[in-house]
Motif scaffolding. Structure first.
Motif, PDB file in Angstrom:
ATOM      1  N   TYR A 118       0.806  -1.218   0.000  1.00 46.65           N
ATOM      2  CA  TYR A 118       0.000   0.000   0.000  1.00 46.65           C
ATOM      3  C   TYR A 118       0.842   1.273   0.000  1.00 46.65           C
ATOM      4  N   ASP A 119       2.148   1.128   0.137  1.00 46.36           N
ATOM      5  CA  ASP A 119       3.054   2.283   0.056  1.00 46.36           C
ATOM      6  C   ASP A 119       3.404   2.520  -1.412  1.00 46.36           C
ATOM      7  N   GLU A 120       2.885   3.595  -1.978  1.00 46.60           N
ATOM      8  CA  GLU A 120       3.141   3.915  -3.378  1.00 46.60           C
ATOM      9  C   GLU A 120       4.017   5.161  -3.507  1.00 46.60           C
ATOM     10  N   GLU A 125       8.432   2.790  -4.992  1.00 46.02           N
ATOM     11  CA  GLU A 125       8.420   2.442  -6.408  1.00 46.02           C
ATOM     12  C   GLU A 125       9.832   2.243  -6.942  1.00 46.02           C
ATOM     13  N   GLY A 621      -0.417  -7.518  -3.341  1.00 43.91           N
ATOM     14  CA  GLY A 621      -0.930  -6.221  -3.760  1.00 43.91           C
ATOM     15  C   GLY A 621      -2.429  -6.143  -3.868  1.00 43.91           C
ATOM     16  N   SER A 712      -4.242   1.139  -8.140  1.00 36.55           N
ATOM     17  CA  SER A 712      -3.460   1.521  -9.308  1.00 36.55           C
ATOM     18  C   SER A 712      -2.811   0.282  -9.904  1.00 36.55           C
TER      19      SER A 712
END
Length: 753
Positions: A118-120, A125, A621, A712
């Motif tokens: 959940y860390d985008e 990234e 994810g 996403s």
């Protein structure tokens, strides 16, 4: 007109094509040449292709290198290419192709990120981008980790678009129209005056031009197939009619058959054997001591049944492996390792001040355990191997074809380029076919009868006994409540390392550093608990273990959500409302809200002897929530209804996505209720389905599924349905009976009907 000839190339670069009587298209954004996964001895008129699309006079071939083990991988890969190529995939030739580094899986390692899904953030990234490069360095062609669609989504669409635009360019040269004036329709290029030219008629001309790589992908709103409710898997008809051919169904003229009895203690030696009784049995042709993989004795016979019967007649003396003999000893080691400094492996979640919080007031403690679990697919391990002086050919269902190619070459002392692996459809896997012991054994047996193909099959008992199971583990948990809310959550998991052992078996290379699978599905959950700590402890290596459907989350989903539910009950809060209050991730919160709406949630109690439980797990994810409703009858627990909501980012095959989530829940409930491997004398007691039962049809609840598309990117859905099922059932049983179950299988503590 170009001449038809033979062009054999061992490497390719993006923007180049090797063809002879055909044209091949692929996309692989790399800076160095990548080995072409083809045979060297191409006949005249055949094409040495790039990875994904081949156009030749005989037809259009789509190469779908991610293995199909029942999850629809071949079908969705074909649709991804065909959607851009503008052709009905059912009108094409589809093959997984020969293995090669070109087919490395860039997405499979992203689950190992030290930051949660959940860390985008830009940092997260960047880390994932680095992890996508590592599989290239190891030529990691494998299928697993729900990574097929995330890895192939852009690659295959781009490959189809390159093929489409290059064929249009070839047609433009032939007709004089500009490429921009041409369109495509069902495997044809269409000119402005309505003429249609079949792709197959343009192959030789397309081979003479540079591929058009600057392409625009079609807007999903213009898709003909993907995302449509009526999309049907290409393999649905043959599987429903029994026409599908799995690896175990293959037969060749003049083939011999073989099986093996190997040491039940994996890694133990064969001290001696007496095969005198087997030698005179019907159909037996030879008996061979096998050293590759697990040591044992193989029989070559005129059919598989004769081979099975003969190996059962062989008397063997086995050496002890390097692990404890019984489950009691194994769990004692797991308990001894938890919370011990010397066994500390990693801590990826440590928020607030857990020690200070636990030092004051009442602390709630609980301990949990999960057993070893077999993969137990319907199709046991099997392979056909033919060894000659020139090459080795292998036909098998596998998720790791390149590893097999390299290991067999090493074992037989030949060059890897002379080993050819033909991947077959699998009758299930659940991670079982991430191993290759059976192929090593088959190759050694086939080498004793050079020139003759040998069909090598494990019996069901051999398959269960020599499975590399899902790890057993234990969890110790402590927590606190403050002002009617969950305030402190401290869990410690003890398990033998899975990833280093598996990777070491495949490569001979140990993996340094922590094994994140010990706590995956626990440390990475999107909840904002003020004092929150998850610690992994590495127990000694014992029974060799492997990936099992949903890997670390399969057990940690049960641990994490059950303990959270216990704390919520201690707080006197509603299980759904408190999860929603704690949830820090918008998309995960929407999943919980949706499952509450779908199930009509108005609390865990549903009246006398009835209850429902909710559970949540973010794995691969995919945030997934489940609600299960049960009734406590005088004969045991009946599962009445179940609800699943998951967010996969984008749904490509709606019916298959629903089937995967439903199947994942049923698979998980089967094991939560019934299944375990217990060890005596170094081997599992349970060696067939009579002792390792699945969920019966009459026990299976009505299941409703809803899939969201708020995340996403795009996610895989083969595994996320597994982790929430066991805790949702356990939480429902507690709501109906007041009995909290902290150990699987549940049938050790409560009856089911």
């Amino acid at each position: 007109m170009a001449s038809v000839g033979k062009i054999a190339r061992r490497t390719f670069l993006i923007g180049s094509a090797a063809i002879a009587g055909g044209v091949a298209f692929g996309t692989y954004m790399v800076k160095r040449p990548i080995p072409n996964p083809l045979l060297d001895d191409l006949a005249d008129g055949e094409a040495a292709i790039t990875p994904f699309v081949k156009i030749a006079a005989e037809g259009v071939t789509l190469i779908t290198p991610r293995a199909d083990k029942g999850q629809g991988a071949y079908s969705i890969q074909a649709y991804l290419i065909a959607e851009e190529l503008d052709i009905d995939p059912k009108d094409t030739i589809r093959t997984p192709g020969l293995p090669g580094p070109a087919y490395y899986n860039a997405a499979v390692m992203t689950e190992g990120s030290p930051l949660p899904a959940y860390d985008e953030s830009a940092t997260a990234e960047t880390i994932r981008s680095v992890l996508r490069v590592i599989p290239k360095l190891f030529a990691l062609q494998m299928t697993g980790g729900s990574s097929t669609v995330p890895d192939m989504y852009d690659k295959l669409r781009h490959a189809g678009a390159v093929a489409r635009e290059t064929l249009k360019e070839a047609a433009a040269i032939r007709t004089g129209f500009a490429r921009a004036q041409l369109t495509t329709e069902n495997g044809h290029v269409v000119t402005p005056d309505g003429d249609k030219i079949a792709y197959t008629d343009l192959a030789v001309e397309a081979a003479e031009i540079d591929p058009i790589t600057d392409v625009e992908l079609r807007d999903p709103k213009d898709w003909r197939y993907l995302g449509k409710p009526g999309l049907t898997r290409i393999d649905m008809e043959p599987k429903c009619t029994g026409a599908e051919k799995y690896g175990i169904d293959l037969n060749f003229d003049g083939m011999l058959f073989a099986s093996i009895c190997a040491n039940p203690g994996i890694g133990g030696a064969l001290e001696s054997f007496d095969a005198s009784a087997a030698e005179s049995m019907p159909g037996v042709q030879s008996i061979i001591e096998v050293k590759a993989g697990n040591a044992g004795v193989a029989v070559i016979a005129s059919n598989t049944w004769y081979a099975f019967q003969a190996v059962n007649a062989i008397e063997c003396e086995w050496g002890a492996p390097a692990y404890p003999a019984t489950s009691a000893e194994i769990f004692a080691n797991l308990e001894a390792a938890v919370n011990k400094e010397d066994n500390f492996d990693h801590r990826q979640r440590d928020e607030g001040d857990v020690d200070a919080a636990l030092a004051e007031g009442e602390v709630f403690e609980a301990q949990y355990r999960i057993p070893f679990l077999a993969h137990a697919p319907m199709e046991p391990m099997n392979a056909i191997v033919k060894v000659t002086d020139e090459k080795v050919e292998i036909w098998t269902g596998t998720q790791i074809p390149l590893f097999i190619k390299n290991r067999v070459a090493q074992n037989l002392g030949i060059e890897a380029e002379n080993v050819f692996v033909y991947v077959q459809p699998m009758g299930g896997s659940f991670g079982h076919k991430l191993e290759m012991t059976h192929v090593e054994q088959a190759a050694e047996v086939a080498a004793s009868v050079k020139g003759t193909p040998v069909k090598f099959t494990w019996s069901r008992e051999e398959d269960m006994t020599h499975d590399y199971p899902r790890p057993a583990s234990v969890m110790h948990a402590r927590g606190k409540i403050k002002d009617g809310k969950v305030d402190t959550f401290d869990v410690s998991v003890s398990q033998s390392a899975m990833a280093p052992g598996w990777f070491g078996r495949l490569t001979g290379i140990g993996i340094p550093g922590p094994d994140a699978t010990i706590t995956t599905g626990s440390w990475d959950q999107p909840f904002a608990i003020p004092n929150y700590r998850v610690t992994g402890y590495r127990a000694p290596d014992m029974v060799p273990v492997s990936s099992w459907r949903s890997v670390g989350a399969s057990g940690n989903g049960f641990y994490h959500d059950t303990f959270l539910d216990e704390l919520i009950h201690k707080a006197g809060a509603d299980p759904m409302e408190e999860r929603l209050r704690l949830c820090l991730h918008e998309q995960s919160r929407k999943v919980l809200e949706e499952v509450a709406e779908l199930s009509g949630w108005d609390g865990p109690s549903m009246g006398e002897d009835k209850g429902r439980g909710v559970a949540f797990c973010l794995s691969f994810g995919v945030p997934t929530a489940q609600v299960i409703e049960v009734t406590n009858t005088d004969r045991g627990i009946r599962i009445d209804k179940a609800f699943i909501v998951a967010d996969v980012g984008r749904v490509l095959d709606p019916m298959n996505a629903e089937a995967q989530l439903t199947g994942g829940m049923i698979y998980a409930l089967s094991h939560a209720i019934n299944s375990e491997l217990t060890y005596e004398n170094y081997g599992p007691v349970q060696n067939n389905y009579h002792a390792y039962e699945g969920l019966r049809l009459y026990q299976t609840p009505q299941i409703e599924v809803r899939i969201l598309e708020n995340m996403s990117g795009i996610r895989g859905v083969g595994e996320p349905g597994v982790p929430p099922a066991a805790p949702a059932l356990g939480n429902a049983i507690f709501a109906a009976t007041g009995q909290r179950i902290r150990e699987m299988p549940f049938n050790k503590h409560i009856d089911f009907i």
